[in-house]
Design an enzyme around this catalytic site. Structure first.
Site, PDB file in Angstrom:
ATOM      1  N   ARG A  98       0.875  -1.180   0.000  1.00  9.21           N
ATOM      2  CA  ARG A  98       0.000   0.000   0.000  1.00  9.21           C
ATOM      3  C   ARG A  98       0.914   1.232   0.000  1.00  9.21           C
ATOM      4  O   ARG A  98       1.714   1.412   0.925  1.00  9.21           O
ATOM      5  CB  ARG A  98      -0.922   0.007   1.230  1.00  9.21           C
TER       6      ARG A  98
ATOM      7  N   ASP B 177      -2.613   9.462   7.120  1.00 16.11           N
ATOM      8  CA  ASP B 177      -1.790   8.385   6.560  1.00 16.11           C
ATOM      9  C   ASP B 177      -0.405   8.873   6.190  1.00 16.11           C
ATOM     10  O   ASP B 177       0.548   8.088   6.106  1.00 16.11           O
ATOM     11  CB  ASP B 177      -2.479   7.790   5.329  1.00 16.11           C
TER      12      ASP B 177
HETATM   13  O1  MRU Z   1      -7.609   2.431   3.856  1.00 21.30           O
HETATM   14  P1  MRU Z   1      -7.446   2.472   5.337  1.00 21.30           P
HETATM   15  O2  MRU Z   1      -8.614   1.931   6.079  1.00 21.30           O
HETATM   16  O3  MRU Z   1      -6.141   1.873   5.779  1.00 21.30           O
HETATM   17  O4  MRU Z   1      -7.370   4.035   5.656  1.00 21.30           O
HETATM   18  C1  MRU Z   1      -7.194   4.434   6.979  1.00 21.30           C
HETATM   19  C2  MRU Z   1      -7.286   5.895   7.180  1.00 21.30           C
HETATM   20  O5  MRU Z   1      -7.397   6.666   6.250  1.00 21.30           O
HETATM   21  C3  MRU Z   1      -7.128   6.390   8.584  1.00 21.30           C
HETATM   22  O6  MRU Z   1      -7.881   7.538   8.779  1.00 21.30           O
HETATM   23  C4  MRU Z   1      -5.649   6.719   8.817  1.00 21.30           C
HETATM   24  O7  MRU Z   1      -4.859   5.603   8.525  1.00 21.30           O
HETATM   25  C5  MRU Z   1      -5.376   7.179  10.173  1.00 21.30           C
HETATM   26  S1  MRU Z   1      -5.345   5.834  11.293  1.00 21.30           S
HETATM   27  C6  MRU Z   1      -4.895   6.343  12.838  1.00 21.30           C
END
Ligand code: MRU
Length: 347
Positions: free
Chosen positions: A92, A238
């Site tokens: 990812r 992220d």
């Molecule tokens: O695609 P995901 O579910 O991994 O995306 C997660 C998010 O966007 C969260 O808001 C982010 O990782 C912050 S987690 C503390």
């Protein structure tokens, strides 16, 4: 039900143990993950997800790569583990925590002078990454809770909770700490199309803790900011570049609306999420599959042949951010992110 650690190391079975988030809220299933390939699949499928949890997954992934490597020669062992690290880091692209966790354990392992020592060092470092994540979330929670009024309604997007970290959470950590301090906090959880992390995960974990939570569809947020009292928006991140905050798709829309309605927009994230030497344009936004948008369970929701876009994240310009809550304190405008020294960042 008490939520256990989202991800950790199982000493008995010498493998990674995590909660499969694709099965929540219906089923609470703990998976024992014994190979790096399986972990890579779990990350791609979002069985493990959320930036800090991905950092911990990357760290334990290297420990697992080291533990399962059959090579007898140190150079060959290192090359194999590095290859597994590359595989994991590429699963990812947007959350920087993943490559941060991978690289941190790879760096620790480089110091070891034997394969045995490398395996031990890798596991010890990965456990330290997980331990630090918990400490950081509690510190973020304390700093963030101080920003919330005694009685308030907070809007959040996606899941930046215990399930996105090892425990407690970043954005939800702020809410948990505020509730622990006796504040009366009501949460509006945006459902977060298309994978519903808000409806499935945020609502689940807050309700397990007895915290007042109401789910809304993403498109209701602007209307509610205009017609009811929302005291703050608190989200996770992220990646935080020098000029923008990357978070789940839909976050930017909330930031724009919050600015229009003079509602503070807070981002809660550990320093491991910071990437101050890069700018928004240099970051790859993960594009996910058509099916996530075009299907709902077994139902087709978009006609065959019609194109679909599915970017998993968006970027919010730093000018729209009221403050960034880190484990070391609260950063306020002008948010000189480029000047920030990230002592925890190794890449
Ligand atoms: O695609 P995901 O579910 O991994 O995306 C997660 C998010 O966007 C969260 O808001 C982010 O990782 C912050 S987690 C503390």
């Amino acid at each position: 039900m008490k939520i256990g650690a989202t991800i950790g190391w199982d000493d008995t079975h010498t493998c990674i143990r995590y909660i499969d988030q694709t099965r929540l809220p219906g089923h609470y299933i703990v998976v024992l993950c014994r190979t790096v390939q399986r972990l890579a699949t779990a990350i791609r499928r979002l069985e493990v997800r959320g930036a800090p949890a991905l950092g911990v997954a990357g760290a334990f992934g290297i420990a697992l790569a080291a533990a399962t490597c059959k090579k007898k020669d140190l150079a060959a062992f290192r090359a194999d583990v590095q290859k597994d690290g590359d595989l994991l880091a590429a699963t990812r692209p947007t959350a920087i925590n993943l490559s941060w966790g991978v690289n941190r354990v790879l760096c620790a392992l480089e110091q070891a002078e034997s394969i045995d020592a490398a395996k031990k060092v890798a596991l010890a470092e990965a456990k330290e990454v997980a331990r630090e994540d918990e400490t950081c979330c509690h510190a973020i929670g304390e700093f963030g809770a101080a920003l919330l009024p005694k009685r308030c309604t907070v809007l959040t997007h996606c899941n930046a909770g215990a399930l996105a970290c090892t425990s407690w959470g970043t954005a939800l950590g702020v809410i948990r700490s505020a509730v622990e301090q006796g504040k009366d906090v009501k949460v509006l959880a945006c459902e977060t199309r298309p994978l519903l992390q808000g409806a499935r995960l945020t609502a689940w974990e807050l309700s397990q803790d007895g915290i007042d939570v109401t789910v809304i569809t993403d498109s209701m947020a602007a209307h509610l900011m205009r017609t009811s009292t929302i005291d703050a928006v608190v989200v996770g991140a992220d990646r935080i570049t020098g000029d923008a905050v990357f978070n789940k798709i839909g976050t930017y829309m909330h930031a724009v609306c919050a600015r229009h309605h003079v509602i503070p927009f807070y981002v809660a994230a550990p320093l491991a999420t910071f990437d101050p030497s890069h700018s928004e344009k240099e970051v790859e936004i993960e594009e996910r599959s058509r099916d996530e948008v075009a299907r709902c369970g077994t139902r087709t929701t978009v006609p065959e042949g019609v194109q679909v876009k599915n970017p998993a994240f968006d970027a919010t310009p730093k000018e729209l951010v009221t403050a960034v809550i880190t484990e070391q304190g609260v950063l306020r405008p002008p948010l000189d992110l480029k000047a920030l020294t990230c002592h925890r960042t190794i890449r």
